[in-house]
Motif scaffolding. Structure first.
Motif, PDB file in Angstrom:
ATOM      1  N   GLN A   1      34.950  -1.597  -4.952  1.00 29.58           N
ATOM      2  CA  GLN A   1      33.852  -1.171  -4.593  1.00 29.58           C
ATOM      3  C   GLN A   1      33.427  -0.340  -5.846  1.00 29.58           C
ATOM      4  O   GLN A   1      31.994  -0.483  -6.236  1.00 29.58           O
ATOM      5  CB  GLN A   1      34.058  -0.040  -3.586  1.00 29.58           C
ATOM      6  N   THR A   2      34.289   0.419  -6.726  1.00 32.09           N
ATOM      7  CA  THR A   2      33.891   1.059  -7.986  1.00 32.09           C
ATOM      8  C   THR A   2      33.271   0.062  -8.966  1.00 32.09           C
ATOM      9  O   THR A   2      32.275   0.304  -9.740  1.00 32.09           O
ATOM     10  CB  THR A   2      35.098   2.106  -8.826  1.00 32.09           C
ATOM     11  N   LEU A   3      33.996  -1.153  -8.993  1.00 34.48           N
ATOM     12  CA  LEU A   3      33.587  -2.440  -9.799  1.00 34.48           C
ATOM     13  C   LEU A   3      32.186  -2.731  -9.673  1.00 34.48           C
ATOM     14  O   LEU A   3      31.279  -2.780 -10.370  1.00 34.48           O
ATOM     15  CB  LEU A   3      34.496  -3.564  -9.851  1.00 34.48           C
ATOM     16  N   GLU A   4      31.936  -2.946  -8.384  1.00 28.56           N
ATOM     17  CA  GLU A   4      30.557  -3.403  -7.669  1.00 28.56           C
ATOM     18  C   GLU A   4      29.586  -2.370  -8.207  1.00 28.56           C
ATOM     19  O   GLU A   4      28.415  -2.661  -8.597  1.00 28.56           O
ATOM     20  CB  GLU A   4      30.637  -3.641  -6.376  1.00 28.56           C
ATOM     21  N   HIS A   5      30.002  -1.107  -8.002  1.00 26.59           N
ATOM     22  CA  HIS A   5      28.778   0.070  -8.138  1.00 26.59           C
ATOM     23  C   HIS A   5      28.525   0.065  -9.833  1.00 26.59           C
ATOM     24  O   HIS A   5      27.604   0.075 -10.165  1.00 26.59           O
ATOM     25  CB  HIS A   5      29.447   1.186  -8.015  1.00 26.59           C
ATOM     26  N   CYS A   6      29.635  -0.200 -10.747  1.00 27.11           N
ATOM     27  CA  CYS A   6      29.399  -0.287 -12.058  1.00 27.11           C
ATOM     28  C   CYS A   6      28.592  -1.188 -12.630  1.00 27.11           C
ATOM     29  O   CYS A   6      27.690  -1.246 -13.472  1.00 27.11           O
ATOM     30  CB  CYS A   6      30.822  -0.388 -12.917  1.00 27.11           C
ATOM     31  N   LYS A   7      28.852  -2.372 -12.146  1.00 28.20           N
ATOM     32  CA  LYS A   7      27.868  -3.909 -12.271  1.00 28.20           C
ATOM     33  C   LYS A   7      26.765  -3.593 -11.851  1.00 28.20           C
ATOM     34  O   LYS A   7      25.584  -3.827 -12.668  1.00 28.20           O
ATOM     35  CB  LYS A   7      28.618  -5.171 -11.450  1.00 28.20           C
ATOM     36  N   ALA A   8      26.142  -2.972 -10.678  1.00 28.80           N
ATOM     37  CA  ALA A   8      25.014  -2.674 -10.339  1.00 28.80           C
ATOM     38  C   ALA A   8      24.182  -1.598 -11.347  1.00 28.80           C
ATOM     39  O   ALA A   8      22.929  -1.849 -11.553  1.00 28.80           O
ATOM     40  CB  ALA A   8      25.081  -1.811  -8.918  1.00 28.80           C
ATOM     41  N   LEU A   9      25.065  -0.724 -11.821  1.00 22.06           N
ATOM     42  CA  LEU A   9      24.353   0.325 -12.890  1.00 22.06           C
ATOM     43  C   LEU A   9      24.052  -0.209 -14.001  1.00 22.06           C
ATOM     44  O   LEU A   9      23.162  -0.203 -14.685  1.00 22.06           O
ATOM     45  CB  LEU A   9      25.502   1.452 -13.118  1.00 22.06           C
ATOM     46  N   CYS A  10      24.762  -1.253 -14.437  1.00 17.81           N
ATOM     47  CA  CYS A  10      24.513  -2.199 -15.472  1.00 17.81           C
ATOM     48  C   CYS A  10      23.525  -2.981 -15.501  1.00 17.81           C
ATOM     49  O   CYS A  10      22.889  -3.628 -16.641  1.00 17.81           O
ATOM     50  CB  CYS A  10      25.949  -2.796 -16.214  1.00 17.81           C
ATOM     51  N   LYS A  11      23.296  -3.385 -14.389  1.00  6.43           N
ATOM     52  CA  LYS A  11      21.920  -4.170 -13.976  1.00  6.43           C
ATOM     53  C   LYS A  11      20.669  -3.329 -13.846  1.00  6.43           C
ATOM     54  O   LYS A  11      19.590  -3.851 -13.365  1.00  6.43           O
ATOM     55  CB  LYS A  11      22.262  -5.112 -12.871  1.00  6.43           C
ATOM     56  N   GLY A  12      20.769  -2.093 -14.064  1.00  2.00           N
ATOM     57  CA  GLY A  12      19.812  -1.229 -13.799  1.00  2.00           C
ATOM     58  C   GLY A  12      19.703  -0.634 -12.390  1.00  2.00           C
ATOM     59  O   GLY A  12      18.259  -0.287 -12.242  1.00  2.00           O
ATOM     60  N   HIS A  13      20.168  -1.147 -11.687  1.00  2.00           N
ATOM     61  CA  HIS A  13      20.084  -0.270 -10.029  1.00  2.00           C
ATOM     62  C   HIS A  13      20.745   1.010  -9.818  1.00  2.00           C
ATOM     63  O   HIS A  13      21.840   1.222  -9.438  1.00  2.00           O
ATOM     64  CB  HIS A  13      20.748  -1.286  -9.195  1.00  2.00           C
ATOM     65  N   TYR A  14      19.759   1.996  -9.908  1.00  2.00           N
ATOM     66  CA  TYR A  14      20.056   3.367  -9.829  1.00  2.00           C
ATOM     67  C   TYR A  14      19.836   3.840  -8.411  1.00  2.00           C
ATOM     68  O   TYR A  14      18.727   3.648  -8.187  1.00  2.00           O
ATOM     69  CB  TYR A  14      19.865   4.233 -10.955  1.00  2.00           C
ATOM     70  N   ASN A  15      20.510   4.925  -8.155  1.00  2.00           N
ATOM     71  CA  ASN A  15      20.288   5.460  -6.849  1.00  2.00           C
ATOM     72  C   ASN A  15      19.837   6.824  -7.316  1.00  2.00           C
ATOM     73  O   ASN A  15      20.411   7.765  -7.109  1.00  2.00           O
ATOM     74  CB  ASN A  15      21.482   5.705  -5.781  1.00  2.00           C
ATOM     75  N   TYR A  16      18.411   6.779  -7.328  1.00  2.00           N
ATOM     76  CA  TYR A  16      17.716   7.896  -7.628  1.00  2.00           C
ATOM     77  C   TYR A  16      17.665   9.095  -6.768  1.00  2.00           C
ATOM     78  O   TYR A  16      17.797  10.362  -7.097  1.00  2.00           O
ATOM     79  CB  TYR A  16      16.244   7.764  -8.250  1.00  2.00           C
ATOM     80  N   LEU A  17      17.847   8.924  -5.361  1.00  2.00           N
ATOM     81  CA  LEU A  17      17.853   9.696  -4.472  1.00  2.00           C
ATOM     82  C   LEU A  17      19.065  10.716  -4.573  1.00  2.00           C
ATOM     83  O   LEU A  17      18.885  11.736  -4.355  1.00  2.00           O
ATOM     84  CB  LEU A  17      17.728   9.062  -3.123  1.00  2.00           C
ATOM     85  N   GLU A  18      20.166  10.088  -4.941  1.00  2.00           N
ATOM     86  CA  GLU A  18      21.487  10.723  -4.802  1.00  2.00           C
ATOM     87  C   GLU A  18      21.434  11.676  -6.314  1.00  2.00           C
ATOM     88  O   GLU A  18      22.145  12.777  -6.361  1.00  2.00           O
ATOM     89  CB  GLU A  18      22.530   9.806  -4.977  1.00  2.00           C
TER      90      GLU A  18
END
Length: 198
Positions: free
Chosen positions: A78-95
Motif C-alpha cells: 500500500q505504501t509502495l503504491e502511494h509512493c508510485k502515485a506521488l511520483c506520477k504527480g497524484h497528490y491528495n491536496y485535501l489531506e
C-alpha cells in the motif's frame, strides 16, 4: 495548489522484517526519492558502518524494480503504491489543508456528508468529532443557547449537547447549507462515533 506541498512530500521510517534488524527511511521530496538504510548487526564488519543512501529522480524510481521491491517488503504494498502515485504527480491536496480550513469546509456540509466523510480517514474522523466543529455548529445555528447549556456543553461535549437539545429544531430549519438532508441523530451518531478508519 503546488504551494501546499512542502519540501518533503512523504516520509516514512521503519525496521525491516525479521530476521533483519535493519532500519530504513524513505523520503519523497518535490524532485527525488531518497532511500536510506542503517545496518544493525552484531558482526564486527558492520560496526560503525555509515548509513547507506540512494537518491533517484521520480522517473528512475518508477523504473527501478529493485528499489520498489525493497520499499514493498519493508513498508508494504500500500505504501509502495502511494509512493508510485506521488511520483506520477497524484497528490491528495485535501489531506494537506490545515485543520482550521478543513473545519470551515466541514461546517458547510450536511450532517449526512460529515458522517460519511468521518469514515474515510483517521484525520477526518477526528475533525468530524471535534469539539471545535460542534461548538461552532451550536453557536451559529442554535438561538436558544443559555449560559447553563454552555457550561454543560463544556463538561459533556458540544456534539452531545447539539443532539440532545437542538437537533430536532435543525431538522425542520432552512438555516443554512449544512442543514439539508439531515439524518436522524441516531444515524449520525452511529456513523461518526464508530471506530476511526485505519
Amino acid at each position: 495548489m503546488a504551494s501546499l506541498l512542502g519540501s518533503t512530500v512523504f516520509e516514512i521510517i521503519g525496521q525491516g522484517r525479521a530476521p533483519s534488524k535493519d532500519f530504513f527511511q524513505l523520503v519523497i521530496t518535490k524532485t527525488e526519492v531518497i532511500w536510506r538504510s542503517w545496518k544493525i548487526s552484531l558482526r564486527t564488519e558492520f560496526r560503525g558502518a555509515a548509513p547507506g543512501e540512494m537518491k533517484e529522480s521520480y522517473n528512475d524510481f518508477l523504473h527501478d524494480a529493485g528499489l520498489q521491491n525493497q520499499v514493498g517488503v519493508v513498508f508494504g504494498l500500500q505504501t509502495l503504491e502511494h509512493c508510485k502515485a506521488l511520483c506520477k504527480g497524484h497528490y491528495n491536496y485535501l489531506e494537506r489543508l490545515p485543520n482550521q480550513l478543513l473545519l470551515r469546509i466541514l461546517f458547510y456540509l450536511s450532517f449526512r456528508d460529515i458522517g460519511r466523510l468521518s469514515q474515510t480517514s483517521k484525520r477526518f474522523w477526528k475533525l468530524s468529532n471535534s469539539s471545535e466543529l460542534w461548538e461552532q455548529t451550536v453557536r451559529v445555528r442554535c438561538d436558544e443557547l443559555t449560559p447553563d447549556m454552555e457550561v454543560l456543553a463544556n463538561a459533556m461535549g458540544w456534539r452531545k449537547i447539539f443532539f440532545t437539545f437542538f437537533h430536532d429544531q435543525q431538522r425542520g430549519s432552512k438555516a443554512g447549507p449544512a442543514t439539508d438532508a439531515v439524518p436522524s441523530a441516531t444515524a449520525l451518531a452511529q456513523a461518526s462515533a464508530t471506530k476511526a478508519p485505519e
